[in-house]
Motif scaffolding. Structure first.
Motif, mmCIF file in Angstrom:
data_model
loop_
_atom_site.group_PDB
_atom_site.id
_atom_site.type_symbol
_atom_site.label_atom_id
_atom_site.label_comp_id
_atom_site.label_asym_id
_atom_site.label_seq_id
_atom_site.Cartn_x
_atom_site.Cartn_y
_atom_site.Cartn_z
ATOM 1 N N ALA A 38 1.582 1.181 -4.880
ATOM 2 C CA ALA A 38 2.360 2.357 -5.274
ATOM 3 C C ALA A 38 1.804 2.968 -6.560
ATOM 4 O O ALA A 38 1.719 4.214 -6.686
ATOM 5 C CB ALA A 38 3.829 1.983 -5.456
ATOM 6 N N SER A 39 1.406 2.120 -7.506
ATOM 7 C CA SER A 39 0.830 2.624 -8.757
ATOM 8 C C SER A 39 -0.490 3.331 -8.505
ATOM 9 O O SER A 39 -0.777 4.389 -9.092
ATOM 10 C CB SER A 39 0.623 1.459 -9.742
ATOM 11 O OG SER A 39 1.852 0.850 -10.077
ATOM 12 N N LEU A 40 -1.300 2.775 -7.610
ATOM 13 C CA LEU A 40 -2.587 3.395 -7.290
ATOM 14 C C LEU A 40 -2.396 4.713 -6.545
ATOM 15 O O LEU A 40 -3.190 5.652 -6.714
ATOM 16 C CB LEU A 40 -3.447 2.436 -6.470
ATOM 17 C CG LEU A 40 -4.002 1.233 -7.237
ATOM 18 C CD1 LEU A 40 -4.691 0.267 -6.293
ATOM 19 C CD2 LEU A 40 -4.985 1.705 -8.317
ATOM 20 N N ASN A 41 -1.359 4.808 -5.732
ATOM 21 C CA ASN A 41 -1.068 6.077 -5.054
ATOM 22 C C ASN A 41 -0.749 7.171 -6.068
ATOM 23 O O ASN A 41 -1.201 8.317 -5.931
ATOM 24 C CB ASN A 41 0.102 5.896 -4.086
ATOM 25 C CG ASN A 41 -0.298 5.162 -2.825
ATOM 26 O OD1 ASN A 41 -1.465 5.162 -2.433
ATOM 27 N ND2 ASN A 41 0.668 4.529 -2.172
ATOM 28 N N SER A 42 0.041 6.817 -7.078
ATOM 29 C CA SER A 42 0.351 7.792 -8.138
ATOM 30 C C SER A 42 -0.909 8.165 -8.907
ATOM 31 O O SER A 42 -1.118 9.347 -9.254
ATOM 32 C CB SER A 42 1.394 7.209 -9.096
ATOM 33 O OG SER A 42 2.606 6.930 -8.429
ATOM 34 N N LEU A 43 -1.750 7.169 -9.155
ATOM 35 C CA LEU A 43 -2.998 7.420 -9.878
ATOM 36 C C LEU A 43 -3.924 8.312 -9.059
ATOM 37 O O LEU A 43 -4.642 9.166 -9.623
ATOM 38 C CB LEU A 43 -3.682 6.094 -10.194
ATOM 39 C CG LEU A 43 -4.982 6.170 -11.005
ATOM 40 C CD1 LEU A 43 -4.748 6.862 -12.351
ATOM 41 C CD2 LEU A 43 -5.557 4.777 -11.222
ATOM 42 N N LEU A 44 -3.911 8.157 -7.744
ATOM 43 C CA LEU A 44 -4.731 9.017 -6.881
ATOM 44 C C LEU A 44 -4.338 10.480 -7.040
ATOM 45 O O LEU A 44 -5.204 11.367 -7.152
ATOM 46 C CB LEU A 44 -4.576 8.593 -5.417
ATOM 47 C CG LEU A 44 -5.431 7.431 -4.925
ATOM 48 C CD1 LEU A 44 -5.042 7.052 -3.503
ATOM 49 C CD2 LEU A 44 -6.915 7.783 -4.981
ATOM 50 N N ILE A 45 -3.042 10.751 -7.032
ATOM 51 C CA ILE A 45 -2.559 12.133 -7.162
ATOM 52 C C ILE A 45 -2.972 12.704 -8.510
ATOM 53 O O ILE A 45 -3.427 13.865 -8.603
ATOM 54 C CB ILE A 45 -1.026 12.187 -7.001
ATOM 55 C CG1 ILE A 45 -0.621 11.694 -5.600
ATOM 56 C CG2 ILE A 45 -0.518 13.608 -7.239
ATOM 57 C CD1 ILE A 45 -1.191 12.503 -4.465
ATOM 58 N N ASP A 46 -2.830 11.909 -9.566
ATOM 59 C CA ASP A 46 -3.201 12.392 -10.903
ATOM 60 C C ASP A 46 -4.705 12.624 -11.014
ATOM 61 O O ASP A 46 -5.158 13.627 -11.593
ATOM 62 C CB ASP A 46 -2.760 11.374 -11.963
ATOM 63 C CG ASP A 46 -1.250 11.245 -12.057
ATOM 64 O OD1 ASP A 46 -0.558 12.195 -11.624
ATOM 65 O OD2 ASP A 46 -0.776 10.198 -12.546
ATOM 66 N N THR A 47 -5.485 11.686 -10.452
ATOM 67 C CA THR A 47 -6.942 11.793 -10.541
ATOM 68 C C THR A 47 -7.483 12.948 -9.711
ATOM 69 O O THR A 47 -8.579 13.465 -9.979
ATOM 70 C CB THR A 47 -7.600 10.476 -10.075
ATOM 71 O OG1 THR A 47 -7.014 9.386 -10.772
ATOM 72 C CG2 THR A 47 -9.101 10.475 -10.339
ATOM 73 N N ALA A 48 -6.718 13.370 -8.718
ATOM 74 C CA ALA A 48 -7.177 14.446 -7.827
ATOM 75 C C ALA A 48 -7.018 15.835 -8.425
ATOM 76 O O ALA A 48 -7.527 16.815 -7.851
ATOM 77 C CB ALA A 48 -6.404 14.371 -6.508
#
Length: 283
Positions: free
Chosen positions: A158-168
């Protein structure tokens, strides 16, 4: 504080220097000696006095070994710890195969007696698979988790999913849907075949990772750094998903084994009851 012995840290197979293996071997040897030294006319079979003796021993072993499922719910120490009980269950279960075979006098046919014997053999053979599973899989699960619980791994996803959105955010607009799909449609579990395989060919994270690695070859310099950043996060998530799927695979293998072994154990008890009733009814 009492000192723990080396045996306290041995596996259930080697419990107390293979105590239950030795006991099982002694039972088998004694049964075999009695079988060959006792003269029967015309043939040896389960209906002789020695056949009844071995049959009684076998029946008691079956009932006693069936209690392990209940025993697992109670945690105690000492001679009847779960490790001791499991060790006895394995070696006496293997010894049961010898005792029960001698009980039959090698007389088989199309009847309830042979049926109960066949079910017993199946339960014992499935138990051998269970020995391998419980000797190997827990260790593999522990290594795979790397001291992380299943819930901890899911929280990390879940944390990595949030990080994906931010990094995108710095990416081109046409790249955003690929990242969003990878972040919002994480697939774990699924059909029994997918859980056992430990793979998911439709994994959106893997597809996104493949997509951006291909794009990296042709992207312009302005997008190169953002694409590398998103690839880095996708690789972390993809590796974590691989560990979770492997964890699910191990758990599924144990569950499938239990779904086979336990019902057939109950079927064995039912067949054993029919075998005993028919023996006394017809005799």
């Amino acid at each position: 504080m009492a000192k723990s012995s080396a045996n306290d840290h041995s596996s259930f197979l080697a419990y107390k220097n293979y105590r239950w293996l030795k006991i099982s071997v002694l039972i088998c040897i004694a049964s075999a000696i009695g079988y060959w030294m006792t003269d029967f006319d015309p043939v040896r079979n389960g209906g002789t006095w020695y056949g009844y003796t071995l049959g009684t021993i076998g029946a008691l072993l079956i009932l006693w070994l069936s209690v392990l499922g209940i025993r697992k719910r109670a945690i105690t120490q000492g001679h009847w710890s779960l490790k001791a009980w499991t060790s006895a269950h394995i070696y006496l279960g293997l010894g049961l195969l010898i005792v029960a075979t001698l009980h039959t006098g090698f007389q088989f046919g199309m009847n309830v007696h042979t049926l109960s014997y066949a079910i017993m053999v199946f339960v014992i053979l499935s138990g051998l698979i269970g020995i391998y599973f419980y000797a190997v899989i827990p260790r593999k699960m522990s290594t795979n988790r790397a001291e992380m619980s299943q819930q901890h791994m899911l929280d990390e996803v879940a944390s990595l999913n949030s990080l994906l959105i931010d990094t995108a955010q710095p990416l081109r607009n046409d790249y955003i849907p690929v990242v969003e799909k990878a972040a919002q449609t994480t697939q774990l579990g699924g059909s029994i075949f997918r859980r056992i395989s430990g793979e998911n060919k439709r994994c959106t994270t893997q597809k996104a990772l493949t997509f951006f690695k291909q794009e990296l070859r042709t992207t312009d310099n302005d997008m190169r750094s953002p694409v590398l950043d998103i690839i880095s996060v996708l690789e972390r998530k993809n590796a974590l998903l691989g560990r979770i799927r492997k964890h699910i695979r191990y758990k599924s293998l144990l569950q499938i084994w239990l779904f086979i072994h336990i019902p057939f154990t109950f079927a064995l008890i039912a067949a054993l009851a029919a075998h005993i009733i028919s023996v006394f009814y017809y005799n």
